[in-house]
Design a protein around this motif. Structure first.
Motif: not given
Length: 308
Positions: A241, A245, A262
């Motif tokens: 993540v 992300l 996420k």
């Protein structure tokens, strides 16, 4: 920062990672059960299992190297916990240059601990599991490094996890680019291998080698290995993540919830891969990681340099 505060922080972080990791493993078991049309265990089952292990007798094989046999699960737990501490500090914007490199080293220690612990037991089935684990580590580490390089390039050409997250939060997350998608894809499969999840559960393979490297472990020592894996259920997806992300921001409640979602997205993807693929042979895993994913990683690095 005083020494008592640092000690309390480490203890608090360890407890948080342990509890949340055991819950994440329960989510894995529950989703797996639902996919297989079963009810699944209650939420507290992993806690009960760990407590039960702490009360059981620790049996050490007569021919085992006692020092390595006992210290290996402790080393695995310490490395997993320390990687979680560093990752949580980075999420709080308390990072340092090169913390990604340190995290890569720490994340490989649990696998090395399994290799050392299993090889020190003197059991034949453990040696088979150790051989598979060693080959698996050699397989997935190379493409995983390629994915890390992609993330470092896409995050502003830095090895600081904090700077990578800050860069993504200001310019857009890396997974929205071609090279970012490639790095994300490679990382998912590499972490399947690190966590020993299907299709890369070769080192345990209960139906073949009776838990492999863990066959001689019992009591609290086996519990340490299980707890280290539980912590990695938090650290590994959270690492992805952060790399691809944009990490988790605590500036507002909405951003915090978005970051947690996420994490669950990555966790669910890993669980679905686990439940939709058969176990592969070690030669198949080696070819998959070294030929397909490594070549894909090299292409991803090239595209990252081109800002694609």
């Amino acid at each position: 920062m005083s020494v008592p505060f640092v000690i309390l922080y480490f203890i608090g972080t360890f407890v948080f990672l342990s509890v949340s990791g055991l819950i994440a493993m329960w989510i894995d078991r529950k989703v797996t059960a639902r996919i297989q049309f079963r009810v699944g265990p209650p939420w507290y089952q992993n806690f009960v299992d760990f407590i039960k292990l702490t009360g059981k007798e620790v049996l050490i094989p007569e021919k085992a190297n006692k020092l390595i046999f006992v210290s290996s699960p402790i080393a695995a737990l310490m490395a997993a916990s320390l990687s979680g501490v560093i990752l949580l500090l980075a999420l709080k914007k308390i990072g340092f240059a090169g913390d990604i490199i340190l995290l890569v080293y720490l994340l490989v220690i649990p696998s090395l601990a399994i290799i050392l612990g299993g090889s020190s037991s003197g059991n034949v089935l453990a040696s088979v599991g150790v051989s598979r684990e060693l080959k698996l580590v050699l397989s997935y580490e190379l493409p995983f490094i390629c994915a890390i390089i992609i993330a470092a390039i896409k995050g502003g050409s830095t090895t600081s996890l904090t700077k990578i997250m800050t860069y993504q939060q200001s310019t857009g997350i890396s997974v929205f680019s071609i090279s970012g998608i490639i790095g994300f894809f490679i990382s998912i499969f590499a972490l399947q291998g690190k966590l020993g999840l299907v299709p890369f559960d070769l080192a345990e393979a209960e139906g073949e080698i009776s838990t492999g490297a863990f066959i001689e472990y019992s009591g609290i020592l086996l519990g340490f290995f299980k707890l280290a894996k539980a912590i990695l259920y938090i650290v590994a997806p959270l690492f992805i993540v952060c790399l691809f992300l944009g990490g988790i921001s605590f500036d507002s409640v909405g951003k915090g919830i978005n970051g947690i979602l996420k994490y669950f997205l990555v966790l669910v993807i890993m669980i679905l891969i686990k439940n939709t693929n058969p176990r592969v042979r070690i030669d198949q895993a080696f070819k998959f990681f070294w030929i397909k994913l490594t070549l894909l990683g090299i292409i991803g690095i090239s595209l990252a340099f081109l800002r694609w």
